[in-house]
Scaffold this motif. Structure first.
Motif, PDB file in Angstrom:
ATOM      1  N   ALA A 209       0.834  -1.203   0.000  1.00  0.00           N
ATOM      2  CA  ALA A 209       0.000   0.000   0.000  1.00  0.00           C
ATOM      3  C   ALA A 209       0.868   1.252   0.000  1.00  0.00           C
ATOM      4  CB  ALA A 209      -0.922  -0.012   1.214  1.00  0.00           C
ATOM      5  N   GLN A 210       1.973   1.211   0.731  1.00  0.00           N
ATOM      6  CA  GLN A 210       2.841   2.389   0.825  1.00  0.00           C
ATOM      7  C   GLN A 210       3.544   2.678  -0.498  1.00  0.00           C
ATOM      8  OE1 GLN A 210       2.766   4.519   3.099  1.00  0.00           O
ATOM      9  NE2 GLN A 210       1.696   3.384   4.716  1.00  0.00           N
ATOM     10  N   ARG A 211       3.718   1.651  -1.320  1.00  0.00           N
ATOM     11  CA  ARG A 211       4.349   1.858  -2.634  1.00  0.00           C
ATOM     12  C   ARG A 211       3.511   2.775  -3.516  1.00  0.00           C
ATOM     13  NH1 ARG A 211       8.630  -1.219  -3.816  1.00  0.00           N
ATOM     14  NH2 ARG A 211       8.982  -3.039  -2.494  1.00  0.00           N
ATOM     15  N   LYS A 212       2.200   2.796  -3.250  1.00  0.00           N
ATOM     16  CA  LYS A 212       1.307   3.614  -4.088  1.00  0.00           C
ATOM     17  C   LYS A 212       1.254   5.074  -3.621  1.00  0.00           C
ATOM     18  CE  LYS A 212      -1.598  -0.352  -4.971  1.00  0.00           C
ATOM     19  NZ  LYS A 212      -2.628  -1.075  -4.270  1.00  0.00           N
ATOM     20  N   VAL A 213       1.849   5.343  -2.451  1.00  0.00           N
ATOM     21  CA  VAL A 213       1.808   6.696  -1.881  1.00  0.00           C
ATOM     22  C   VAL A 213       2.994   7.485  -2.453  1.00  0.00           C
ATOM     23  CG1 VAL A 213       1.956   7.988   0.295  1.00  0.00           C
ATOM     24  CG2 VAL A 213       0.751   5.796   0.215  1.00  0.00           C
ATOM     25  N   PRO A 214       2.798   8.794  -2.739  1.00  0.00           N
ATOM     26  CA  PRO A 214       3.933   9.586  -3.237  1.00  0.00           C
ATOM     27  C   PRO A 214       5.178   9.346  -2.373  1.00  0.00           C
ATOM     28  CG  PRO A 214       1.951  10.931  -3.147  1.00  0.00           C
ATOM     29  CD  PRO A 214       1.593   9.602  -2.575  1.00  0.00           C
ATOM     30  N   ALA A 215       6.282   8.965  -3.005  1.00  0.00           N
ATOM     31  CA  ALA A 215       7.455   8.485  -2.262  1.00  0.00           C
ATOM     32  C   ALA A 215       8.142   9.578  -1.456  1.00  0.00           C
ATOM     33  CB  ALA A 215       8.448   7.854  -3.216  1.00  0.00           C
ATOM     34  N   ASP A 216       8.268  10.754  -2.041  1.00  0.00           N
ATOM     35  CA  ASP A 216       8.926  11.847  -1.320  1.00  0.00           C
ATOM     36  C   ASP A 216       8.577  13.176  -1.984  1.00  0.00           C
ATOM     37  OD1 ASP A 216      10.597  12.229  -3.519  1.00  0.00           O
ATOM     38  OD2 ASP A 216      12.040  10.770  -2.750  1.00  0.00           O
ATOM     39  N   LEU A 217       9.234  14.233  -1.550  1.00  0.00           N
ATOM     40  CA  LEU A 217       8.888  15.577  -2.016  1.00  0.00           C
ATOM     41  C   LEU A 217       9.093  15.781  -3.513  1.00  0.00           C
ATOM     42  CD1 LEU A 217      10.103  18.123   0.670  1.00  0.00           C
ATOM     43  CD2 LEU A 217       7.784  17.497   0.034  1.00  0.00           C
ATOM     44  N   SER A 218       9.932  14.946  -4.121  1.00  0.00           N
ATOM     45  CA  SER A 218      10.212  15.139  -5.545  1.00  0.00           C
ATOM     46  C   SER A 218       8.927  15.044  -6.373  1.00  0.00           C
ATOM     47  CB  SER A 218      11.237  14.105  -6.032  1.00  0.00           C
ATOM     48  OG  SER A 218      10.707  12.814  -5.835  1.00  0.00           O
ATOM     49  N   VAL A 219       7.923  14.302  -5.849  1.00  0.00           N
ATOM     50  CA  VAL A 219       6.648  14.184  -6.556  1.00  0.00           C
ATOM     51  C   VAL A 219       6.023  15.567  -6.720  1.00  0.00           C
ATOM     52  CG1 VAL A 219       4.358  13.127  -6.440  1.00  0.00           C
ATOM     53  CG2 VAL A 219       6.332  11.929  -5.518  1.00  0.00           C
ATOM     54  N   LEU A 220       6.123  16.377  -5.678  1.00  0.00           N
ATOM     55  CA  LEU A 220       5.508  17.703  -5.729  1.00  0.00           C
ATOM     56  C   LEU A 220       6.246  18.609  -6.700  1.00  0.00           C
ATOM     57  CD1 LEU A 220       4.620  18.448  -2.004  1.00  0.00           C
ATOM     58  CD2 LEU A 220       3.151  17.613  -3.818  1.00  0.00           C
TER      59      LEU A 220
END
Ligand code: SF4
Length: 579
Positions: A565-576
């Motif tokens: 489930a955590q793999r589907k969550v934005p991994a870190d700030l780089s997503v933003l």
């Protein structure tokens, strides 16, 4: 410190002003025409998960108890509600609710903290389905009233201020609605909680409260939002009256001062409370010993430490949080950076107090490899009860407001959210990757500054290493070596019976567990050489492993199971930055 486990509001206030919120409705139930009638009130304390850090039921069972502590909030509101009411307390952590309880009740009062949210909602549902009037209060309903609108009455904030508003509205014919005030009650008017409603044999310790609020400003803390940064203290005579009542009722043993920060008003503690407590203990023949929560700066004041030792304080919980001083500064926990943490903890051991502590992973700008530093700190400081959690942005905190502004706040499903009201909605908590047992696993509900999966793996590694049997019992041995115990406590028969039973049950449990047998007896005999008081402390420290062994295994499994489930969550700030 991490304080989300603390009790619901329980100081008595008086008077209220035009800024009070009263949204009331009329009811037609004849039994509820006046709050001054002899109403049967069922006080229901919802269950905590067996895997919550604080719910050391396995250890409690060794002395024949069912739960660590009773619901201080509920027995305090019983003391504030009209004297014409009849009360029955049902702590679901100790005993189940029966149909006879439901039948008997005219009004149900319930409430609690975030990990009890599902339980509170269930009680509301059951009460409503039986046509019963139900009122809720306490930290979670006060933080997130929008989740509890099915209750007839929401009595929010500190009970001593909001209950009189509820009662006034009821007398005017409207017991239903939402009742709250921004006023912080004067705790010097607080009543003695209704300890007579408790079955002492159900609990390991009994809680009382001296102060509320904390002068510090930790970014993640909801205590200062709920109870303020100006500590409010009771007068020593009130604490003595509470102890006297416990004594009169035949209780003996552990008393926990459930303050947000016991030394929030250090001057009052040193000048007023501790001398009075020392004198009362002496006059009464030392029937109790004490534990509390306090900020790390307690160790900087030797006079304070001396007085606490003389007053029979034996355990203290501190929020250490992280070994990295830069992270502490970032979290506005500057008071922890003044002196080396291990030195401060050692000072406290020198005054006979066992230190338990909270640790947090997932702060902004945390560096990879924090797990090694964290384990080193826990080992060097010899802390056995180490509550290791993932940072959680709680409703109504500076941290949550900042994360919202930065567009980083997540729901439990890992979806970006744009308002606090979406944070802990029960519907989302139900579908969360793991059960929300307490703040150890409810965390990282935001986009982290470093790789999320790595934080989870490092967290798992810390829990595994710290709670491996060898590591735990070696730390216990180091603590036993450092502890300088000078106790005058004289147990009464109630406690002697429990202690003998506890000693036998713990020894049997440890002996028949291959992981613990050798270490337990090694530590036991070492403690014996140092005297009976050290043996007592040593057995207590080791007994709690009966809970931690099970709880840490659960944590490790829960972390592993939520990885997909955590793999589907934005991994870190780089997503933003990328979007
Ligand atoms: S503000 Fe006070 S109560 Fe809150 S975490 Fe910090 S020290 Fe603890």
């Amino acid at each position: 410190m991490s304080d989300e486990h603390r009790q619901m509001g329980n100081e008595k206030g008086h008077g209220h002003d035009a800024s009070n919120v009263v949204v009331a409705q009329r009811v037609t139930d004849p039994r509820l025409r006046s709050p001054d009638a002899p109403i049967n009130c069922l006080l229901v304390h919802p269950r905590f998960s067996a895997f919550s850090f604080w719910n050391y039921r396995d250890t409690a069972a060794t002395i024949g108890a069912k739960s660590p502590s009773p619901p201080l909030g509920l027995i305090t509101i019983a003391a504030i509600l009209p004297t014409s009411w009849n009360f029955r307390l049902k702590d679901l952590n100790a005993r189940p609710l029966t149909e006879a309880d439901w039948e008997w009740a005219d009004v149900i009062c319930t409430g609690g903290m975030l990990p009890q949210q599902t339980g509170i909602l269930d009680i509301i549902k059951q009460a409503r389905s039986r046509g019963k009037f139900v009122a809720v209060g306490g930290p979670d309903p006060s933080s997130q009233p929008q989740l509890y609108t099915d209750a007839n009455a929401l009595v929010l904030g500190e009970g001593e201020s909001s209950i009189p508003i509820w009662m006034d509205s009821w007398r005017a014919g409207s017991p239903e609605g939402r009742f709250e005030t921004p006023e912080k009650p004067d705790v010097t008017k607080s009543p003695v909680p209704r300890f007579d409603l408790l079955k002492f044999e159900d609990y390991v310790q009994i809680g009382i409260q001296y102060s509320r609020g904390c002068p510090f400003n930790c970014e993640f803390c909801d205590i200062i939002e709920l109870y303020g940064r100006k500590p409010r203290t009771k007068e020593p005579r009130q604490i003595i009256a509470e102890l006297e009542e416990l004594y009169r009722l035949g209780y003996s043993g552990s008393v926990d001062l459930v303050d947000d920060n016991f030394i929030g008003n250090k001057r009052a503690v040193k000048r007023d409370l501790l001398p009075a407590l020392i004198e009362w203990n002496r006059c009464r023949g030392y029937p109790f010993f004490y534990s509390t929560e306090a900020s790390m700066n307690m160790s900087d004041d030797i006079k304070l430490m001396e007085l606490m030792q003389e007053a029979e304080f034996r355990n203290v919980f501190m929020g250490i949080e992280t070994p990295d001083p830069d992270l502490l500064m970032g979290a506005q926990k500057t008071q922890n950076t003044m002196r080396p943490i291990v030195d401060r903890v050692n000072i406290v051991y020198g005054f006979g107090l066992v230190v338990a502590a909270g640790f947090i992973m997932g702060f902004d700008n945390e560096k990879p490899g924090i797990d090694d530093a964290m384990v080193r700190l826990i080992e060097e400081s010899g802390i056995n009860m180490a509550m290791i959690g993932l940072l959680v942005a709680l409703p109504n905190t500076q941290l949550t407001r900042r994360l919202l502004k930065e567009g980083r706040l997540l729901s439990f499903q890992g979806k970006l959210i744009t308002s606090e009201s979406e944070m802990f909605a029960a519907s989302s908590a139900h579908n969360a990757p793991v059960e929300i047992v307490d703040q150890t696993l409810a965390g990282l509900n935001f986009i982290t500054t470093r790789d999320r999966l790595r934080i989870f793996r490092e967290y798992r590694s810390v829990v595994q290493r710290v709670y491996a049997p060898k590591a735990y019992f070696n730390r216990a041995l180091r603590t036993i070596r450092k502890l300088k115990v000078r106790s005058k406590h004289i147990p009464r028969w109630f406690e002697i019976k429990r202690s003998i039973r506890g000693m036998v049950m713990v020894s049997l449990g440890m002996t028949f567990n291959r992981d613990t047998c050798w270490y337990y007896w090694r530590n036991f005999f070492f403690a014996m050489v140092r005297g009976p008081h050290v043996v007592e402390q040593a057995v207590r420290i080791m007994a709690i492993y009966l809970h931690f062994q099970r709880q840490s295994r659960y944590l490790v499994k829960a972390i592993e199971s939520q990885e997909p489930a955590q793999r589907k969550v934005p991994a870190d700030l780089s997503v933003l930055t990328a979007s």
